[in-house]
Write a protein that holds these residues in place. Structure first.
Motif: not given
Length: 124
Positions: A22-35
Motif C-alpha cells: 500500500v505504501n509503495r502504491k501511494l508513493r507511485q500515485l503522488t503528483p511528482e511521481s506521476l509527472a
C-alpha cells in the motif's frame, strides 16, 4: 501452542506485506511521481519516433538514389552536364540598365505615416 504462534506469525507477515504494498502504491500515485513517469514515457516515445523517422528518411534517400540511377540508365544520361551559372537579381530598386556595381536601396519616408503616442494608458 505451535498453532497459535504459526497463525500469529502468518498474520504479522501478511500485515507487513500489505502495508509495504500500500505504501509503495501511494508513493507511485503522488503528483511528482506521476509527472516523472509521464515525462519518462514521453522521452521514450520521442526517441522511438525519432529512430523511426531517421530510418524512414534513410530508406527514402536510398530508394530515391536507386530510382534516379534507373531513370538515368533508361534515358541514357551517364554524366553530369554542366549547369549554367546562377543568374542573380540586383537589390530592390536597382535599375537593370544601370551598370554600377553598387546596389541601390529605395528610401521610404515615414513622415506621411501618423505618429502614435506610446502612452499605454491612452487606450483605456
Amino acid at each position: 501452542m505451535f498453532r497459535r504462534t504459526f497463525w500469529f506469525t502468518t498474520g504479522v507477515a501478511a500485515g507487513v506485506w500489505a502495508t509495504t504494498k500500500v505504501n509503495r502504491k501511494l508513493r507511485q500515485l503522488t503528483p511528482e511521481s506521476l509527472a516523472a513517469t509521464a515525462a519518462n514515457k514521453a522521452l521514450e516515445t520521442g526517441h522511438r519516433l525519432k529512430d523511426r523517422a531517421v530510418g524512414f528518411a534513410l530508406d527514402v534517400r536510398d530508394n530515391m538514389a536507386q530510382r534516379e540511377a534507373e531513370l538515368e540508365e533508361a534515358l541514357g544520361i551517364h554524366e553530369n552536364p554542366e549547369l549554367p551559372a546562377p543568374r542573380r537579381q540586383a537589390a530592390i530598386g536597382a535599375n537593370p540598365s544601370d551598370n554600377s556595381s553598387t546596389p541601390k536601396c529605395i528610401e521610404t519616408s515615414f513622415s506621411s505615416q501618423a505618429k502614435h503616442s506610446y502612452n499605454r494608458n491612452e487606450d483605456h
